[in-house]
Design a protein around this motif. Structure first.
Motif, PDB file in Angstrom:
ATOM      1  N   ARG A   1      52.636  25.110  35.869  1.00 10.53           N
ATOM      2  CA  ARG A   1      51.758  24.742  37.265  1.00 10.53           C
ATOM      3  C   ARG A   1      51.007  25.883  37.933  1.00 10.53           C
ATOM      4  O   ARG A   1      50.083  25.742  38.721  1.00 10.53           O
ATOM      5  CB  ARG A   1      52.616  24.163  38.484  1.00 10.53           C
ATOM      6  N   ASP A   2      51.205  27.048  37.431  1.00 14.70           N
ATOM      7  CA  ASP A   2      50.606  28.180  37.719  1.00 14.70           C
ATOM      8  C   ASP A   2      49.158  28.396  37.101  1.00 14.70           C
ATOM      9  O   ASP A   2      49.263  29.055  35.694  1.00 14.70           O
ATOM     10  CB  ASP A   2      51.469  29.581  37.442  1.00 14.70           C
ATOM     11  N   ILE A   3      48.339  27.906  37.454  1.00 17.53           N
ATOM     12  CA  ILE A   3      46.743  27.955  36.855  1.00 17.53           C
ATOM     13  C   ILE A   3      45.871  28.840  37.553  1.00 17.53           C
ATOM     14  O   ILE A   3      46.049  28.400  38.781  1.00 17.53           O
ATOM     15  CB  ILE A   3      46.187  26.258  36.621  1.00 17.53           C
ATOM     16  N   GLN A   4      45.070  29.400  37.074  1.00 18.40           N
ATOM     17  CA  GLN A   4      44.299  30.422  37.802  1.00 18.40           C
ATOM     18  C   GLN A   4      42.848  30.235  37.183  1.00 18.40           C
ATOM     19  O   GLN A   4      42.417  29.881  36.009  1.00 18.40           O
ATOM     20  CB  GLN A   4      44.439  31.781  37.635  1.00 18.40           C
ATOM     21  N   VAL A   5      41.978  29.927  38.185  1.00 21.89           N
ATOM     22  CA  VAL A   5      40.341  29.496  37.873  1.00 21.89           C
ATOM     23  C   VAL A   5      39.712  30.791  38.751  1.00 21.89           C
ATOM     24  O   VAL A   5      39.725  30.880  39.841  1.00 21.89           O
ATOM     25  CB  VAL A   5      40.058  28.441  38.542  1.00 21.89           C
ATOM     26  N   GLU A   6      38.823  31.682  37.906  1.00 22.67           N
ATOM     27  CA  GLU A   6      38.432  32.828  38.179  1.00 22.67           C
ATOM     28  C   GLU A   6      36.952  33.027  38.079  1.00 22.67           C
ATOM     29  O   GLU A   6      36.410  32.685  36.802  1.00 22.67           O
ATOM     30  CB  GLU A   6      39.188  33.984  38.132  1.00 22.67           C
ATOM     31  N   TYR A   7      35.853  33.008  39.108  1.00 30.34           N
ATOM     32  CA  TYR A   7      34.576  33.226  38.760  1.00 30.34           C
ATOM     33  C   TYR A   7      34.562  34.668  38.486  1.00 30.34           C
ATOM     34  O   TYR A   7      35.162  35.605  39.456  1.00 30.34           O
ATOM     35  CB  TYR A   7      33.707  32.600  39.854  1.00 30.34           C
ATOM     36  N   MET A   8      33.656  35.168  37.613  1.00 36.91           N
ATOM     37  CA  MET A   8      33.396  36.490  37.585  1.00 36.91           C
ATOM     38  C   MET A   8      32.183  37.237  36.860  1.00 36.91           C
ATOM     39  O   MET A   8      31.452  36.161  36.098  1.00 36.91           O
ATOM     40  CB  MET A   8      34.602  37.202  36.468  1.00 36.91           C
ATOM     41  N   LYS A   9      31.704  38.216  37.165  1.00 40.81           N
ATOM     42  CA  LYS A   9      30.332  38.688  36.573  1.00 40.81           C
ATOM     43  C   LYS A   9      31.062  40.247  35.877  1.00 40.81           C
ATOM     44  O   LYS A   9      31.679  41.052  36.547  1.00 40.81           O
ATOM     45  CB  LYS A   9      29.363  39.168  37.553  1.00 40.81           C
ATOM     46  N   ILE A  10      30.501  40.096  34.495  1.00 40.43           N
ATOM     47  CA  ILE A  10      30.878  41.112  33.604  1.00 40.43           C
ATOM     48  C   ILE A  10      29.520  42.062  33.306  1.00 40.43           C
ATOM     49  O   ILE A  10      28.774  41.586  32.628  1.00 40.43           O
ATOM     50  CB  ILE A  10      31.804  41.057  32.437  1.00 40.43           C
ATOM     51  N   SER A  11      29.464  43.205  33.777  1.00 36.02           N
ATOM     52  CA  SER A  11      28.255  44.133  33.455  1.00 36.02           C
ATOM     53  C   SER A  11      28.445  45.310  32.396  1.00 36.02           C
ATOM     54  O   SER A  11      27.670  45.946  31.960  1.00 36.02           O
ATOM     55  CB  SER A  11      27.613  44.719  34.799  1.00 36.02           C
ATOM     56  N   LYS A  12      29.882  45.498  32.016  1.00 35.20           N
ATOM     57  CA  LYS A  12      29.855  46.420  31.182  1.00 35.20           C
ATOM     58  C   LYS A  12      31.098  45.941  30.288  1.00 35.20           C
ATOM     59  O   LYS A  12      32.032  45.362  30.712  1.00 35.20           O
ATOM     60  CB  LYS A  12      30.241  47.836  31.870  1.00 35.20           C
TER      61      LYS A  12
ATOM     62  N   SER B   1      33.290  43.814  23.799  1.00 34.52           N
ATOM     63  CA  SER B   1      32.847  44.956  23.278  1.00 34.52           C
ATOM     64  C   SER B   1      31.293  45.271  23.672  1.00 34.52           C
ATOM     65  O   SER B   1      31.070  46.534  23.633  1.00 34.52           O
ATOM     66  CB  SER B   1      32.905  44.727  21.796  1.00 34.52           C
ATOM     67  N   HIS B   2      30.426  44.275  24.005  1.00 36.08           N
ATOM     68  CA  HIS B   2      28.909  44.684  24.433  1.00 36.08           C
ATOM     69  C   HIS B   2      28.442  43.765  25.536  1.00 36.08           C
ATOM     70  O   HIS B   2      28.984  42.739  25.392  1.00 36.08           O
ATOM     71  CB  HIS B   2      28.284  44.531  23.227  1.00 36.08           C
ATOM     72  N   VAL B   3      27.761  44.289  26.389  1.00 34.04           N
ATOM     73  CA  VAL B   3      27.101  43.251  27.301  1.00 34.04           C
ATOM     74  C   VAL B   3      25.787  44.022  27.358  1.00 34.04           C
ATOM     75  O   VAL B   3      25.256  44.855  28.066  1.00 34.04           O
ATOM     76  CB  VAL B   3      27.686  43.646  28.778  1.00 34.04           C
ATOM     77  N   ARG B   4      24.888  42.956  26.978  1.00 33.76           N
ATOM     78  CA  ARG B   4      23.373  43.066  26.742  1.00 33.76           C
ATOM     79  C   ARG B   4      22.792  42.506  27.910  1.00 33.76           C
ATOM     80  O   ARG B   4      21.740  43.221  28.450  1.00 33.76           O
ATOM     81  CB  ARG B   4      22.930  42.400  25.751  1.00 33.76           C
ATOM     82  N   LYS B   5      23.438  41.657  28.671  1.00 32.68           N
ATOM     83  CA  LYS B   5      22.821  41.090  29.997  1.00 32.68           C
ATOM     84  C   LYS B   5      23.814  40.552  30.614  1.00 32.68           C
ATOM     85  O   LYS B   5      24.941  39.845  30.070  1.00 32.68           O
ATOM     86  CB  LYS B   5      22.021  39.996  29.491  1.00 32.68           C
ATOM     87  N   CYS B   6      24.152  40.915  31.852  1.00 37.21           N
ATOM     88  CA  CYS B   6      25.326  40.580  32.699  1.00 37.21           C
ATOM     89  C   CYS B   6      25.863  39.317  32.560  1.00 37.21           C
ATOM     90  O   CYS B   6      25.136  38.241  32.603  1.00 37.21           O
ATOM     91  CB  CYS B   6      24.871  40.802  34.172  1.00 37.21           C
ATOM     92  N   LEU B   7      27.215  39.138  32.153  1.00 33.97           N
ATOM     93  CA  LEU B   7      27.817  37.845  31.658  1.00 33.97           C
ATOM     94  C   LEU B   7      28.513  37.403  32.860  1.00 33.97           C
ATOM     95  O   LEU B   7      29.162  37.852  33.785  1.00 33.97           O
ATOM     96  CB  LEU B   7      28.819  38.075  30.958  1.00 33.97           C
ATOM     97  N   GLU B   8      27.790  36.053  33.552  1.00 34.45           N
ATOM     98  CA  GLU B   8      28.459  35.222  34.466  1.00 34.45           C
ATOM     99  C   GLU B   8      29.465  34.127  33.874  1.00 34.45           C
ATOM    100  O   GLU B   8      29.130  33.227  33.006  1.00 34.45           O
ATOM    101  CB  GLU B   8      27.315  34.637  35.242  1.00 34.45           C
ATOM    102  N   MET B   9      30.671  34.551  34.131  1.00 33.36           N
ATOM    103  CA  MET B   9      31.517  33.580  33.556  1.00 33.36           C
ATOM    104  C   MET B   9      32.745  33.018  34.450  1.00 33.36           C
ATOM    105  O   MET B   9      32.799  33.485  35.473  1.00 33.36           O
ATOM    106  CB  MET B   9      32.478  34.239  32.445  1.00 33.36           C
ATOM    107  N   VAL B  10      33.342  31.750  34.072  1.00 31.10           N
ATOM    108  CA  VAL B  10      34.654  31.411  34.753  1.00 31.10           C
ATOM    109  C   VAL B  10      35.560  31.332  33.797  1.00 31.10           C
ATOM    110  O   VAL B  10      35.594  31.007  32.519  1.00 31.10           O
ATOM    111  CB  VAL B  10      34.338  29.839  35.316  1.00 31.10           C
TER     112      VAL B  10
END
Length: 405
Positions: free
Chosen positions: A20-31, A79-88
């Motif tokens: 029942r322990d489910i995590q939902v996280e919005y994130m931005k990864i720039s590096k 390993s690489h971020v060419r353009k900031c990754l917006e992910m869930v």
């Protein structure tokens, strides 16, 4: 009717389960990130941006519409971020998936889903829209305190994972179809090389495998680096190289057997591929290691090597040593390209040469068997019957070959 406020439900047994322990996280990864261990399944959906995940040492492109499903055996980092990754990111224990998988799948399907699928699928169109709606619903439920919030998160997480399984499993089928198409091309390549004295035309070969001539020519080029015409010439040359090891066969005989228009034409084509005349090859290479690996695909180089030394007691280990590869790699390449084991391929090549000797010489069946490298007459007869659906004697008679002396 008396109202009952407290009901006994399954929640009394289920409330403390880690599923029942489910995590939902919005994130931005720039590096880039570092690799870390994770016990739970981690699903990432890329809303925007461009980058690359490294999963178990393999690069996986991350861009809008990419859906990743990373199990605990998938070691990964960005390993690489060419353009900031917006992910869930949605994290949950694999037990949730196992506990709720009521549908009966075909045999080994669940194992395929966990171990054989790629860790990412790229979504477009309706599939992309459906997934993004699910992701937005999960974010909304995660940030709310509405009634049935946790159940909704569970249901939608299961739905998200089920969609990934569907898309990834269907992708396996597409890859298998692609492998089957490649196998068809190698079937034709093998036939051309083994039957260089009676090679079908491009149109005949294309008709046999259900392709247009242009498509077949392209697939052969992609598989081995030669066009159909170049492969025909190459096949004749490596057959000639093998036959030149038999000193009792004249140059003229080999030229005729391989259906060259003239001895001069045979010399010209042979020199084009080998850099020397047939006579020079016979003087300098016979008895030595005359094989020279070219730029062709490794599967074609294996085929060339086996054709050159089919009459010797060669093994899979010999190929591995010659090409500085592990035996497993040799086995995998042969199986993938030709759909058979090394022993089966060697047997088929030996039978193809035996057919030439039976049709064109008066040597006895035992002599032909020995010339072609078979360890015993019974082994020769078994392989010949398997590949030709008749005995060597029946084949010689049907082809109008000379009577054995």
């Amino acid at each position: 009717m008396k109202r009952q406020n407290d009901w006994y439900t399954g929640i009394d047994h289920y409330s403390n389960y880690m599923e029942r322990d489910i995590q939902v996280e919005y994130m931005k990864i720039s590096k880039p990130t570092k690799q870390s261990l994770h016990e739970r399944v981690e699903m990432y959906y890329v809303l925007s941006g461009e980058g690359e995940f490294m999963v178990n040492g393999c690069p996986c492109e991350a861009k809008e519409g990419s859906l990743f499903c990373l199990y605990s055996h998938n070691f990964y980092y960005i390993s690489h971020v060419r353009k900031c990754l917006e992910m869930v990111c949605v994290r949950f224990h694999i037990g949730l998936f196992m506990y709720m998988s009521w549908e009966k799948h075909p045999g080994n399907a669940n194992a395929k889903l966990v171990y054989d699928t790629k860790p990412v699928v790229r979504l477009t169109g309706r599939e992309k829209t459906r997934t993004e709606n699910l992701i937005q619903d999960l974010l909304e439920e995660q940030n709310s305190d509405r009634f049935e919030r946790k159940n909704m998160i569970e249901y939608k997480t299961l739905e998200l994972h089920a969609y990934f399984c569907r898309y990834a499993f269907e992708q396996i089928g597409e890859e298998e179809q692609g492998a089957e198409k490649e196998r068809k091309a190698w079937d034709i390549i093998l036939k051309i090389v083994l039957a260089a004295s009676s090679t079908p035309s491009l149109e005949e070969a294309a008709s046999e495998c259900g392709y247009s001539p242009v498509t077949l020519n392209r697939r052969i080029k992609e598989a081995c680096g030669y066009t159909f015409h170049q492969l025909v010439q190459f096949g004749k040359v490596i057959n000639a190289c093998a036959l030149l090891h038999f000193s009792e066969l004249s140059i003229e005989y080999i030229s005729d057997l391989l259906e060259f228009a003239s001895v001069q034409g045979f010399y010209r084509v042979f020199a084009q591929y080998c850099g020397m005349t047939p006579r020079q090859y016979q003087k300098t290479q016979v008895g030595d290691d005359g094989f020279a690996a070219g730029s062709e695909s490794v599967a074609l180089q294996f085929l060339q090597y086996i054709n050159l030394y089919f009459y010797d007691d060669i093994t899979e280990a010999d190929l591995a040593h010659k090409f500085c590869l592990k035996p497993y790699t040799v086995q995998t390449v042969i199986k993938k390209s030709f759909g058979k084991s090394f022993e089966e391929l060697l047997g088929q090549i030996r039978v193809s040469y035996a057919c030439g000797f039976l049709q064109s010489t008066d040597k006895s069946i035992l002599e032909v068997s020995t010339m072609c490298g078979f360890s015993s007459l019974s082994t020769f007869l078994r392989y010949f019957k398997c590949h030709m659906n008749q005995t060597p004697g029946q084949y010689r008679k049907s082809m109008g070959g000379p009577e054995a002396g």
